[in-house]
Scaffold this active site. Sequence first.
Site, mmCIF file in Angstrom:
data_model
loop_
_atom_site.group_PDB
_atom_site.id
_atom_site.type_symbol
_atom_site.label_atom_id
_atom_site.label_comp_id
_atom_site.label_asym_id
_atom_site.label_seq_id
_atom_site.Cartn_x
_atom_site.Cartn_y
_atom_site.Cartn_z
ATOM 1 N N PRO A 83 -16.559 11.031 77.594
ATOM 2 C CA PRO A 83 -17.714 11.651 78.240
ATOM 3 C C PRO A 83 -18.622 10.618 78.890
ATOM 4 C CG PRO A 83 -18.015 11.573 75.861
ATOM 5 C CD PRO A 83 -16.634 11.087 76.132
ATOM 6 N N ASP A 112 -21.801 13.039 77.586
ATOM 7 C CA ASP A 112 -22.553 12.479 76.487
ATOM 8 C C ASP A 112 -24.017 12.792 76.732
ATOM 9 O OD1 ASP A 112 -23.024 11.045 74.228
ATOM 10 O OD2 ASP A 112 -21.768 9.350 74.840
ATOM 11 N N TRP A 162 -22.601 6.648 69.431
ATOM 12 C CA TRP A 162 -21.152 6.418 69.489
ATOM 13 C C TRP A 162 -20.382 7.335 68.547
ATOM 14 C CZ3 TRP A 162 -18.677 4.553 73.279
ATOM 15 C CH2 TRP A 162 -19.287 3.607 74.109
ATOM 16 N N GLN A 190 -14.704 0.002 77.412
ATOM 17 C CA GLN A 190 -14.543 1.002 76.361
ATOM 18 C C GLN A 190 -13.555 0.572 75.278
ATOM 19 O OE1 GLN A 190 -16.671 3.148 76.131
ATOM 20 N NE2 GLN A 190 -17.502 3.196 78.198
ATOM 21 N N TRP A 219 -15.718 3.178 73.314
ATOM 22 C CA TRP A 219 -15.167 4.491 72.943
ATOM 23 C C TRP A 219 -13.794 4.402 72.283
ATOM 24 C CZ3 TRP A 219 -12.052 8.434 75.895
ATOM 25 C CH2 TRP A 219 -12.195 9.706 75.336
ATOM 26 N N LYS A 272 -21.710 -7.667 90.629
ATOM 27 C CA LYS A 272 -21.859 -6.438 89.875
ATOM 28 C C LYS A 272 -22.790 -5.503 90.658
ATOM 29 C CE LYS A 272 -23.458 -4.959 85.443
ATOM 30 N NZ LYS A 272 -24.320 -5.332 84.340
ATOM 31 N N LYS A 277 -28.620 -1.229 90.593
ATOM 32 C CA LYS A 277 -29.664 -0.517 91.330
ATOM 33 C C LYS A 277 -30.683 -1.499 91.885
ATOM 34 C CE LYS A 277 -30.753 4.252 90.173
ATOM 35 N NZ LYS A 277 -31.402 5.120 89.204
#
Length: 991
Positions: free
Chosen positions: A42, A81, A549, A585, A589, A622, A625
């Site tokens: 998610p 999530d 998590w 992840q 995750w 990278k 914003k």
Amino acid sequence: MTVYNPKEIEKQVLEAWEKKKIPEQIVKFSKEKKKFYLLDGPPYVNAEPHVGHVKTTTFKDIWGKFKHMQGYAVWFQPGFDCGGLPIENMVEKKLGLKSKTEIEKIGVDKFIGECNNFAIGNEKTWLDIYRILGAWRGWLKPYLTSENYYIESGWWTVKKIYEKGLLVEGEKPGFWCSHCETVLAGYEVTDSYKNIEDHSIFVKFPLAGKKEFLLVWTTTPWTLPANVAICVHPEEQYVKAEVKKENKKETEVLILAEKRLKLLDELGTKYKILEKFQGKKLEGEKYLPILDIPLQKEIEKNENSHTIIISIPLLKKRVASKIATKKAAEAEEEFGHVVEMETGSGLVHVAPGHGDVDNKLGKHYNLPEPSPVDEKGRLTEETGEFAGKYVKDANFAIIDYLNTKGHMFYPGKVVHSYPLCWRCKTPLIYRMSKQWFLKIDTLKKSMIKENEKVRWLPEFARERFYNILIDAPDWPITRQRYWGIPIPIWVCDKCGARKVIGSVEELKKEALDKIPANMDLHKNSIDKIHIRCECGGKMKRVRDIMDVWFDSSISPWASLGYPFKNKSLFEHLWPVDLIDESQDQVRGWFYYLMFAGFATFEHKPYNTACLNGWTLDEKGEKMSKSLGNVVWADAALKELGSDTLRLYYCYDVSPWDTQKFSLKNAKELQKTLNILWNTYQFIETYSDKKLLKSNITGLFPEDKWLLSRINTLIKKVTEDMENFAFHSVGRSLVDFILNDFSRWYVKLVRDRVSPWYDGKDKKAAQYALVYTLEKLLRLLAPIAPFISDYLYQKLGFVSVHISSWPKTEEKVINTKLEEEMEKVKILTEAMNSMRQEENIKLRWPLAAVYIQAKDKTTASAVKNLRNVIQNIGNVKKITTTLPEKGKTKIKIKEFEGFKLGLGKVLKEEAFIREVIRQIQVMRKEHRLHVKELITLWLHTDEKTKALLMKRTNELKSEVGAKTIHFTSKNIKGKIELEGKTIEVGFEKAEK
Ligand SMILES: [Zn+2]
Ligand SMILES: [Zn+2]
């Protein structure tokens, strides 16, 4: 539509899908078929989707589409999530709240209500992108981790692992944010190191019973109240150096590492070396505390404390994976001695309650672990005069104190990499706190074994995962926050008994308070519920929530509401067949899924795990914003369209490599789809889709070659798909479309499929075209779902996505023929380059070409594919022996595999070819359909007329003329060629 228009195609295909309910048919799960549980990791619901997210979505969707076409029932459900600190942070900002105290003041009910507002509804942004992208998950109701069924499933899990003895409460050291007032897990910290300026002080600790001082370095003066030991390197050389004191009259003796003497040089301190010795000689020496506070007196009582200890090699730090990428390096792990010789003095202050490495050392030497800091980051009572000070302020107070008492050698500053809270940017502190832990020790071995059974794509991820497992600590699974799954543990006020609640039903049975129907299961409601204790006391819920998590780690079953909903469905689906997420992840995750999955079911939760590389900006920076270099999903989709964007992900680099995302490079790929579009237009014009169902014989070698090529392609693409080599799939398809199908085969058969040609071989070429196109579109469907379906529907099918994955027709594959054709390509390229050198246009036919083969394949290629060479090379004859030397002016050039010479140009024929070409251009300009016949009028001088008349039949069939008259009428244009003029006139011929 005659011109490729991706926007229009995508619009029309989406409309067709809606009308025919294609996505609904595909996502409808059937237990009758083999299952493929594709679990969506998610994304965080409030994130704004950028091209990195879309890449992950694309890959997952490709897996789903591919497996569905292979006949699996794929579980496509997306998820989001919705819990955790990021949302709390946004709410705090919106409401102008600065601390937990202020949250409590406005009321937890209101706070959680606001969190819920932020979390719910944002999934729409994502689902819209999924649909525009053509990803099937966009047509399903997503699972949201903040919903009641999800939370209840979480409770069931907590109870299950508690009953197994895996969930324990204890005091453990860990990174702590003094602003968020909560512990952070290792994962949350590894990625958030930043360079900040800090103190860098050198302090003098007196050796017990001697007039010598240990020169000790620390960057965290606030941890000195918890000093327990001093650490030195066993093998390095240390010195006793006599230095002048500040008053310049007296001297004192300092102990430091020889390699760090430059420190004294830098400070301009003159010194005399009195003695040199190895660090281990210092082991066991006692020293005196420098702070006169209650805690130091307490520590003094422990016989192991205030002693010099020897450094041991430890895993000190994992270089943050995201930072590592920026440096264009893989994530590194740093093993080494606690004491280094690059900085400091060679003597390190050890406070096991305040540092990860310190804590490991403390455990090794059996030292106490004082941690005199409260949850707001203030020093506690035991620190005497420093009590109540926030750690930052305590730094200054302690430096002042050390200056006054004469323990300071030099107070400096340093810029170093230090972890900040990823959400509020407060520098983290390391402190002991009471938490619930998911214990790993009894599971670790089995988890490592399970890892062996997971299919990792790419394979190197297995070792990465192993390294994480082998070093994995217990999981501090609680957070002292608000928005998340409340830990379902109640504790008795009176007797301390605990009760874990595993369902709403159970809570109803045990509760002292009334539970309203459909009660929201978040902290604010649940904390109001009390449970009766066997002792007669009242049980209150432990106020914590679960680590965010934990929420995503239970998604394989919580997304289904198991075991309260979809019980048999989960049992059918379990375990997950495939997960595919960004490479960070692995520690995130993937790791937590394994931990929670194994703890709950004693089985690996997934069979295959795929890792995606980073998506950086064009320059390799990278995306962020603040730098303004983020390529947002909607912008990229608008600019490129879905098909091109998806194809770009499957072409540029391998899925697991770092991609420097470039809109410009992606745009280039649109040309391939454009060529596919044009090839389709050609096939639609000159072939017949009805032939798909017929059995055609009399195939030419080039037809057999194309059929072999597409079947070889099916084989290769299928294999690459299964191995996650999506880049290889994309490249193979692009290469086939451009170099085999469009620019080669179509060129070869132009004459054979001409509407005015009626040879026996016509149908064979037409058949090869539709046969190949049909298979190609199916191969392309997972990657470019719109154009493939648009064209597939044009072929008369309902949708390519409900068709099956193409199977290789082994009997059609002819490897030798494919090799020969490759040779022909090389041969004709060589012919073209020689034409260029000798200024002979490709349109001008050559009387002959001389090819002397030097290897077997070339020889057989020339023999078997003679017509192809003649056709592509525009030559009348191939001679396999070279003309005798000296007898001719023909230039012979040597290439790899053959020698080549060009014969003379057929002038007359070249002239005719040019006339034909120019008439065809005129036809096009006058928008005549290729199948429409014309009456043609040509007017020119007598000599040219004679030449043209000799070739009337050729002229007729090539330009589609029913009759040719050599007079001037209906003039449409003029041909000026080699000093001659031909007036050209035509009109549509009567039928
Ligand atoms: Zn924080
Ligand atoms: Zn009790």
